[in-house]
Design an enzyme around this catalytic site. Structure first.
Site, PDB file in Angstrom:
ATOM      1  N   GLU A 133      35.077  39.936  45.813  1.00  0.00           N
ATOM      2  CA  GLU A 133      34.076  40.904  45.336  1.00  0.00           C
ATOM      3  C   GLU A 133      32.738  40.262  44.987  1.00  0.00           C
ATOM      4  OE1 GLU A 133      37.300  41.032  44.200  1.00  0.00           O
ATOM      5  OE2 GLU A 133      38.002  43.111  44.213  1.00  0.00           O
ATOM      6  N   ASN A 151      39.400  36.659  43.827  1.00  0.00           N
ATOM      7  CA  ASN A 151      39.336  38.067  43.428  1.00  0.00           C
ATOM      8  C   ASN A 151      38.537  38.160  42.131  1.00  0.00           C
ATOM      9  OD1 ASN A 151      40.385  40.912  43.644  1.00  0.00           O
ATOM     10  ND2 ASN A 151      41.157  40.403  41.605  1.00  0.00           N
ATOM     11  N   ASP A 193      41.581  52.730  24.269  1.00  0.00           N
ATOM     12  CA  ASP A 193      41.210  52.519  25.673  1.00  0.00           C
ATOM     13  C   ASP A 193      40.350  53.660  26.217  1.00  0.00           C
ATOM     14  OD1 ASP A 193      41.031  51.219  28.062  1.00  0.00           O
ATOM     15  OD2 ASP A 193      43.169  50.990  28.372  1.00  0.00           O
TER      16      ASP A 193
HETATM   17  C1  FMN Z   1      35.364  47.779  31.538  1.00  0.00           C
HETATM   18  C2  FMN Z   1      36.643  47.681  32.303  1.00  0.00           C
HETATM   19  C3  FMN Z   1      37.790  47.186  31.695  1.00  0.00           C
HETATM   20  C4  FMN Z   1      38.983  47.048  32.402  1.00  0.00           C
HETATM   21  N1  FMN Z   1      40.074  46.516  31.784  1.00  0.00           N
HETATM   22  C5  FMN Z   1      41.193  46.232  32.517  1.00  0.00           C
HETATM   23  C6  FMN Z   1      42.302  45.560  31.922  1.00  0.00           C
HETATM   24  O1  FMN Z   1      42.304  45.237  30.748  1.00  0.00           O
HETATM   25  N2  FMN Z   1      43.363  45.262  32.718  1.00  0.00           N
HETATM   26  C7  FMN Z   1      43.413  45.603  34.044  1.00  0.00           C
HETATM   27  O2  FMN Z   1      44.384  45.275  34.719  1.00  0.00           O
HETATM   28  N3  FMN Z   1      42.385  46.290  34.605  1.00  0.00           N
HETATM   29  C8  FMN Z   1      41.289  46.597  33.886  1.00  0.00           C
HETATM   30  N4  FMN Z   1      40.233  47.264  34.459  1.00  0.00           N
HETATM   31  C9  FMN Z   1      40.379  47.796  35.799  1.00  0.00           C
HETATM   32  C10 FMN Z   1      40.247  46.763  36.871  1.00  0.00           C
HETATM   33  O3  FMN Z   1      39.221  45.844  36.675  1.00  0.00           O
HETATM   34  C11 FMN Z   1      39.998  47.528  38.143  1.00  0.00           C
HETATM   35  O4  FMN Z   1      41.101  48.309  38.405  1.00  0.00           O
HETATM   36  C12 FMN Z   1      39.707  46.667  39.312  1.00  0.00           C
HETATM   37  O5  FMN Z   1      38.863  47.381  40.121  1.00  0.00           O
HETATM   38  C13 FMN Z   1      40.937  46.330  40.119  1.00  0.00           C
HETATM   39  O6  FMN Z   1      40.526  45.379  41.017  1.00  0.00           O
HETATM   40  P1  FMN Z   1      41.417  44.969  42.254  1.00  0.00           P
HETATM   41  O7  FMN Z   1      41.390  46.143  43.181  1.00  0.00           O
HETATM   42  O8  FMN Z   1      40.701  43.767  42.741  1.00  0.00           O
HETATM   43  O9  FMN Z   1      42.789  44.692  41.754  1.00  0.00           O
HETATM   44  C14 FMN Z   1      39.036  47.443  33.762  1.00  0.00           C
HETATM   45  C15 FMN Z   1      37.896  47.942  34.368  1.00  0.00           C
HETATM   46  C16 FMN Z   1      36.707  48.063  33.668  1.00  0.00           C
HETATM   47  C17 FMN Z   1      35.502  48.586  34.357  1.00  0.00           C
END
Ligand code: FMN
Length: 435
Positions: free
Chosen positions: A199, A139, A246
């Site tokens: 991904e 992932n 954030d």
């Molecule tokens: C710049 C950026 C920072 C992020 N920071 C976090 C974070 O600190 N913790 C978290 O759980 N998700 C964070 N996210 C969101 C996850 O990366 C996002 O929800 C992701 O698409 C989830 O992937 P999944 O569907 O594979 O679980 C962030 C996204 C971006 C674009």
């Protein structure tokens, strides 16, 4: 693509500001990035580190579409295609990200930025995290990480997402934080697709990439990243995480989050650290834009002729969604709202508009709501559902929130009234004002 090569292209085209004066990673770089936004910047002389720093590279759809050499209108179809037509990246043993393998882990040598005075410490905010589960495979996602020592960080893990599932199932998970990436990797990491989809295959469908095996963990990582921090995250080893400004530009609370022990650092010889200003344009576009194809697909699955989706910047590019449809049945608007809420669980307010409304114009959207919306039939309320942890008004801890959808489309039965804006006669002004 190697980020430095893209920066070189920007330099050749005069599209990046290069700062050669000495600058500190503590607050100063963040301040300059904010002042120059959305202008890309390269900092060449960092007080505390031998590495250079860049930022503001992908702050809006124009910069991203220029990278992919497409128009902004082509972004949603391109992302949708990449999600559907995923392909396996080729493997390499000669990865740019492993040109240098550090003997000792010392996070102080890396220009991890302190963005704001209120933040709990320096944060990695552009870190694409590769992780794996024995059943689901690899992932890719983002996790902010706050430095707490020379070899430890504390990582924000949002509950319920893939990585959290992996941690709950396994207790501890090997990870590779990859920093310094171009949009195919950044956007792929930010998409939310079914658990089990790697991904990196979405990234490869956006633009061909190579992957390589990490040095100390059993993971395939993007070969062109500027830096890679390898190590392990243990669910039950926790530490204060935050405060942190954030996405909504408000202060996120301190939580107990898992610790990431960094065991190996690799990087390119001339590695450039990628800064990403939390809460600002680049963070917003990377959060919202990759959700637009998901919303689009979910609305389409309900048989609605959906034309466009805009996760609007005013809603922190996360909480608010505007959808354009070609309405064919009276309940298409409400159906579109239901589909959209299922495609973006963090959305709080969603609006649906007809095809004559410019969903990128706040004024037009307000006009449509003023002239086409009736709360007793066009309002969809979803009382107390889990929403976004980023919304300060949602219940802290549980994320419970009340969601609301607004069907701003015209009714099929106009009851003798017109919903269309009057068109005034077009004239040749020269005829009346002279040359
Ligand atoms: C710049 C950026 C920072 C992020 N920071 C976090 C974070 O600190 N913790 C978290 O759980 N998700 C964070 N996210 C969101 C996850 O990366 C996002 O929800 C992701 O698409 C989830 O992937 P999944 O569907 O594979 O679980 C962030 C996204 C971006 C674009």
């Amino acid at each position: 693509m190697i980020l430095e090569e893209y920066i070189n292209e920007l330099q050749q085209n005069g599209k990046i500001t290069t700062i050669t004066n000495k600058i500190s990673k503590n607050l100063e770089i963040a301040g300059v990035l904010k002042s120059l936004e959305p202008q890309p910047v390269l900092f060449e002389n960092i007080k505390e580190s031998e590495f250079r720093v860049t930022g503001n590279l992908f702050c809006n759809k124009k910069q991203i579409s220029e990278y992919f050499e497409i128009t902004t209108e082509e972004i949603i179809p391109t992302l949708t295609r990449a999600i559907e037509e995923r392909s396996e990246p080729k493997q390499t043993d000669k990865a740019a990200c492993q040109e240098v393998v550090e003997d000792k882990v010392d996070l102080d040598k890396i220009p991890i930025l302190m963005h704001n005075k209120v933040d709990g410490g320096p944060y990695i905010s552009s870190g694409v995290v590769v992780a794996a589960d024995p059943e689901f495979g690899q992932n890719l996602d983002f996790h902010r990480a706050m430095q707490i020592s020379k070899n430890k960080m504390v990582v924000r893990v949002v509950r319920g997402r893939d990585f959290h599932k992996f941690l709950e199932r396994n207790g501890e998970v090997d990870v590779a934080f990859c920093i310094g990436n171009t949009p195919e990797v950044l956007i792929a990491a930010a998409t939310s697709v079914e658990t089990g989809i790697n991904e990196l295959e979405i990234a490869n469908a956006l633009r061909k990439i190579s992957v390589t095996r990490a040095k100390t963990v059993d993971l395939m990582i993007p070969a062109d990243s500027e830096f890679v921090l390898e190590g392990r995250i243990i669910l039950e080893e926790k530490h204060d995480e935050g405060p942190f400004i954030d996405l909504t530009e408000t202060v996120d609370v301190i939580r107990q989050e898992p610790i990431f022990e960094v065991k190996k650092i690799t990087h390119r010889k001339t590695a450039i650290w990628q800064g990403l200003l939390p809460g600002r344009d680049e963070h917003k576009i990377l959060m919202g834009m990759p959700r637009e194809p998901t919303v689009f697909r979910k609305v389409k699955e309900r048989g609605i002729d959906v034309l466009d989706v805009n996760i609007t910047p005013g809603g922190a590019s996360w909480l608010h969604v505007a959808i354009k449809i070609k309405k064919k049945n009276e309940d298409d608007g409400i159906q579109a709202l239901e589909g959209a809420f299922s495609g973006h669980k963090s959305a709080k307010h969603i609006w649906v508009y007809d095809e004559d409304i410019d969903i990128y114009s706040d004024e037009e959207r307000e006009w449509a709501m003023a002239t086409r919306f009736q709360a007793d039939i066009d309002l969809l309320i979803k009382d107390q559902e889990p929403g976004s942890s980023l919304d300060p008004s949602a219940e802290p801890g549980t994320k419970m929130t009340t969601k609301c959808g607004f069907d701003c489309t015209k009714t099929m039965d106009t009851k003798g009234k017109s919903f269309d804006k009057a068109k005034f006669p077009e004239v040749d002004l020269k005829k009346y004002l002279g040359e």
